[in-house]
Design an enzyme around this catalytic site. Structure first.
Site, PDB file in Angstrom:
ATOM      1  N   GLY A 207     -28.069   1.278  14.073  1.00  0.00           N
ATOM      2  CA  GLY A 207     -27.336   0.144  14.635  1.00  0.00           C
ATOM      3  C   GLY A 207     -26.041   0.494  15.330  1.00  0.00           C
TER       4      GLY A 207
ATOM      5  N   ARG B 241       0.817  -1.219   0.000  1.00  0.00           N
ATOM      6  CA  ARG B 241       0.000   0.000   0.000  1.00  0.00           C
ATOM      7  C   ARG B 241       0.850   1.268   0.000  1.00  0.00           C
ATOM      8  NH1 ARG B 241      -4.251  -0.269   4.499  1.00  0.00           N
ATOM      9  NH2 ARG B 241      -2.758  -1.611   5.542  1.00  0.00           N
ATOM     10  N   GLU B 242       1.990   1.231  -0.700  1.00  0.00           N
ATOM     11  CA  GLU B 242       2.885   2.388  -0.681  1.00  0.00           C
ATOM     12  C   GLU B 242       2.265   3.602  -1.378  1.00  0.00           C
ATOM     13  OE1 GLU B 242       3.560  -0.723  -1.335  1.00  0.00           O
ATOM     14  OE2 GLU B 242       4.759  -1.035  -3.129  1.00  0.00           O
ATOM     15  N   TRP B 243       1.403   3.343  -2.354  1.00  0.00           N
ATOM     16  CA  TRP B 243       0.729   4.451  -3.061  1.00  0.00           C
ATOM     17  C   TRP B 243      -0.184   5.202  -2.092  1.00  0.00           C
ATOM     18  CZ3 TRP B 243      -4.590   5.060  -4.417  1.00  0.00           C
ATOM     19  CH2 TRP B 243      -4.864   5.974  -5.424  1.00  0.00           C
TER      20      TRP B 243
ATOM     21  N   HIS C 285     -23.358  11.773   7.647  1.00  0.00           N
ATOM     22  CA  HIS C 285     -22.019  11.871   7.058  1.00  0.00           C
ATOM     23  C   HIS C 285     -21.328  13.170   7.423  1.00  0.00           C
ATOM     24  CE1 HIS C 285     -24.302   9.012   4.625  1.00  0.00           C
ATOM     25  NE2 HIS C 285     -23.168   8.361   4.587  1.00  0.00           N
TER      26      HIS C 285
ATOM     27  N   GLU D  83     -26.479  -2.113  -5.435  1.00  0.00           N
ATOM     28  CA  GLU D  83     -25.272  -2.061  -6.255  1.00  0.00           C
ATOM     29  C   GLU D  83     -24.984  -3.374  -6.979  1.00  0.00           C
ATOM     30  OE1 GLU D  83     -22.709  -0.854  -2.981  1.00  0.00           O
ATOM     31  OE2 GLU D  83     -21.475  -2.598  -3.423  1.00  0.00           O
TER      32      GLU D  83
ATOM     33  N   ARG E 235      -8.521   5.053  -0.216  1.00  0.00           N
ATOM     34  CA  ARG E 235      -9.226   4.077   0.621  1.00  0.00           C
ATOM     35  C   ARG E 235      -9.278   2.703  -0.038  1.00  0.00           C
ATOM     36  NH1 ARG E 235     -12.628   6.168   4.841  1.00  0.00           N
ATOM     37  NH2 ARG E 235     -13.706   4.183   4.902  1.00  0.00           N
TER      38      ARG E 235
END
Ligand code: GLN
Ligand code: ZN
Length: 757
Positions: free
Chosen positions: A431, A15-17, A693, A604, A514
């Protein structure tokens, strides 16, 4: 025969990017340092592809955030709120479009076709496109200079770019296409001038529903490109499904056509075989699954390629490649040291897929039997998988029989009203409660073995106690335990069911920096022992008010996992549904008789083509009902979905037959209300009255306003008052303050309703 690939994961083996980007955003590195790191990562990815032996390597698929945003920025499509910019777009402008900044919110983000990748939606309204810089050109030159790679620049094609863009009149589609085409020509001309041989133009929207009118416009656009840049070879690349307008598409004036032979339901192969393929074009055959993580069965792929060879007379015009960009797969299996060895052998991530492509070419070209060991090894793997029961050659294709609750909703409702004795407009939450640092540390410590199970349980119970108390003080009517023990709503269940495996490094980009690490469904899914009963029963023991049990639904668990490729999706969904049904029974047995089964990922999973929607919805609804129908009449089944695009699937939503559904509304009030104006929804329903959000605590009046609007289209005796979604990302203070306002709003609304009747 030529080997090729469509795109490589950006995220990096370690995950270096992601880390480089986040360090820059946190101002720990300078812009120059970021550029340098990004270049290193980019070249490293190219080197890996080169080393695997792939002939045609893509360039320009690499990005600092998202490839659609790159296209919009290249065409100067910068909405004015990000400043007036001419020429090269500054990096910080690019990032504020992607992520927002102090002064401006980010651009909208949405799902990339039917994947879990999210792209930044280009906005066109009021803008005039112009070329700001030729990004693919720069990246082509870099790959050539640094590594001697003759790269294949990748662009999102004009049709798909416009289909994915928003904020313009659909009637203007043709005008926009005409405005953008010359810019594409300009980019392509500059590429041709430096000797680029092939350009990959991605047109995944061609696998959706394309109208006749659009087809004509597409033809025009590609004619223009052809006459503007005749010397360049365009590979028109489609993926994710079959192209319905096959005959028109393969006749477009381009040098090659890329088709997906994995996710096409066999339709592309059928079209090639029955309608033929133009002899002057390259057929780039996507035969290795670019979206899933399983090794291919070599024999089957060879057969497929031999079938294609029969339709492509000049075999040098047949390319072998993955079915889509490898963006949707993790980087490498190599670092997964803790997986079962047979399972590990069965996996193939991006790096391994490239080797599979190269192996297929070798096998097809070798006239002798010397190379057969690759086939034998592969056959052995599949034998081993069958022996473990992790692979079935005979999927269950029997039609499924409808299951339903013994009583109709109306009949159950009477019994439930008596049993639950709730006020009108009952209040509840979705929840989860705030996952504070402390809560996350608890789980991490347990995982590392630094905390005993007893000490962990004790502390989780303390959080549950605190929040039951808070909920009572706030005045909510239906409580929840708060989900403190859950890392993720799918992983939590996957870890407790048979048939799931978890990787250490198999990250896939979800959006921007992410990533998600989806569980792998490798075997038959089955219930082992109760997963949620303890915490729920504990919470219920602390209060007289009802506590909802909280489960993730089968369709969501499936859609957010890597699925098996030997069984139809629906069969796996039904297995998960049976497991959830067992959990529902365990909760009921323990006295928990209000149970919420979340299905945020139901929508989706919709296929790209409208014609395929109904069969998906049929099995998705069936899976939900399998898990939720075997309960007492008085048991109240809730469900939750965090989106509000309902209009087109409202019948399926109603067919779930949940007693209560909670959905998101606050960000799109207008749309959702018109849905209910046009359709009668006749079961319990909670429209989110505030947006979770944002850290902002909305005032009672705002929420009351939402309630008023909702009650203008929905009957008061079916309406519930709740936030848009779970509260795990919010702070404790915000949560308590906002819920207090919400309850006050409900109290006022109740008085209004009862004074009217
Ligand atoms: N019950 C889950 C929660 O509250 C639902 C999350 C979701 O819809 N994505 O966190
Ligand atoms: Zn939600």
């Amino acid at each position: 025969m030529t080997t090729s690939t469509l795109g490589y994961p950006r995220i990096g083996e370690q995950r270096e990017w992601k880390k480089a980007l986040e360090a820059y955003w946190a101002k720990q590195t300078t812009e120059d340092e970021l550029h340098k790191e990004m270049k290193d990562i980019r070249l490293n990815h190219l080197k890996k592809q080169q080393a695997s032996g792939i002939d045609v390597i893509p360039v320009g698929d690499f990005t600092y955030y998202d490839h659609m945003l790159d296209m919009a920025v290249m065409f100067g499509l910068i909405p004015e709120r990000y400043g007036k910019i001419s020429g090269q777009v500054p990096l910080d402008t690019y990032f504020s479009m992607a992520r927002g900044s102090q002064d401006v919110p980010a651009c909208e983000m949405t799902k990339w076709y039917n994947t879990n990748y999210h792209y930044i939606v280009p906005e066109l309204e009021g803008l005039t496109p112009s070329l700001t810089d030729n990004r693919p050109l720069a990246l082509y030159k870099e790959a050539k200079k640094e590594l001697g790679i003759e790269g294949k620049p990748v662009l999102v094609g004009p049709y798909s770019f416009l289909k994915l863009a928003k904020h313009y009149e659909t009637a203007q589609f043709g005008d926009w296409l005409q405005q953008l085409t010359p810019l594409y020509s300009q980019v392509l001309k500059e590429l041709a001038d430096v000797g680029v041989l092939w350009v990959q133009i991605d047109e995944p929207s061609l696998t959706g529903d394309v109208s006749e009118e659009e087809l004509a416009l597409i033809q025009q656009a590609y004619e223009t490109l052809r006459s503007d840049v005749p010397q360049l070879n365009i590979l028109l690349q489609t993926y994710f499904d079959a192209v319905d307008a096959y005959e028109t598409i393969v006749e477009l004036p381009v040098a090659g056509i890329g088709l997906d032979f994995v996710h096409d339901g066999g339709k592309n192969l059928h079209a090639v075989e029955t309608k033929g393929f133009p002899g002057d074009k390259v057929l780039a055959a996507g035969v290795i699954d670019g979206r899933n993580i399983w090794k291919a069965k070599v024999i089957d792929k060879l057969t497929l390629l031999q079938q294609l060879e029969r339709s492509v007379a000049d075999h040098s015009k047949l390319w072998v490649q993955p079915s889509a960009s490898l963006l949707h797969t993790p980087v490498t299996v190599k670092n997964e040291t803790e997986l079962d060895p047979t399972l590990k052998r069965a996996l193939s991530f991006a790096d391994e897929k490239l080797l599979e492509v190269v192996t297929l070419k070798k096998l097809l070209e070798s006239k002798e039997d010397g190379d057969r060991t690759a086939i034998q090894e592969n056959e052995q793997l599949f034998k081993d998988l069958e022996a473990t029961g992790w692979r079935k050659e005979q999927p269950d294709t029997a039609p499924f029989e409808e299951v339903k609750r013994p009583l109709s909703y109306e009949e159950r409702r009477q019994k439930q009203l008596e049993k639950w004795d709730l006020p009108i407009l009952p209040t509840t939450t979705i929840g989860s409660f705030p996952q504070t640092k402390e809560v996350r540390r608890l789980r991490a410590q347990l995982k590392k073995g630094n905390l005993s199970q007893e000490a962990y349980t004790e502390q989780i119970e303390a959080h549950i106690r605190t929040w039951i108390q808070h909920q009572e003080d706030i005045g909510l009517d239906v409580l929840v335990h708060g989900e403190f023990e859950r890392n993720d709503m799918v992983e939590f269940f996957g870890e407790r069911l048979d048939g799931f495996a978890f990787t250490k490094h198999a990250w896939v980009q979800s959006y921007g920096s992410r990533g998600v690490k989806p569980p792998i469904i490798y075997g038959d899914v089955a219930f082992k022992s109760p997963m949620t009963v303890e915490e729920t029963v504990y919470a219920q023991s602390l209060t007289k008010l009802p506590v909802k049990g909280m489960l993730t639904g089968p369709v969501t668990i499936l859609n957010w996992s890597f699925e098996r490729d030997d069984l139809p999706k629906r069969q796996v969904a039904f297995q998960i549904a049976e497991a959830i049904r067992a959990e529902v029974a365990a909760l009921e047995e323990a006295g928990i008789e209000m149970i919420q089964i979340d299905e945020p990922a139901l929508r989706e999973g919709l296929p790209l083509k409208r014609d395929d929607w109904q069969s998906y919805l049929d099995w998705a609804v069936h899976a939900f009902r399998l898990s939720s129908s075997y309960v007492k009449d008085t048991t109240q089944v809730h469900t939750h979905m965090c989106y509000s695009e309902f209009q087109d699937i409202i019948d399926a939503i109603s067919a779930l037959d949940a007693d209560v559904i909670s959905i998101e509304t606050s960000r799109s009030q207008g749309d959702i209300l018109s849905t209910f104006e046009d359709n009668v929804y006749d079961k319990g329903i909670g429209l989110g009255v505030y947006d979770i959000h944002s850290p902002r605590v909305p005032a009672k009046e705002e929420m009351l306003h939402v309630i008023h609007r909702a009650l203008s289209v929905l009957p008061a005796d079916l309406f519930w008052v709740n936030p848009d979604c779970g509260l795990k990302t919010r702070s404790e203070e915000e949560t308590i303050a906002a819920l207090k306002e919400m309850v006050s709003a409900a109290v006022v609304a109740r008085e209004e309703v009862s004074s009217k009747s």
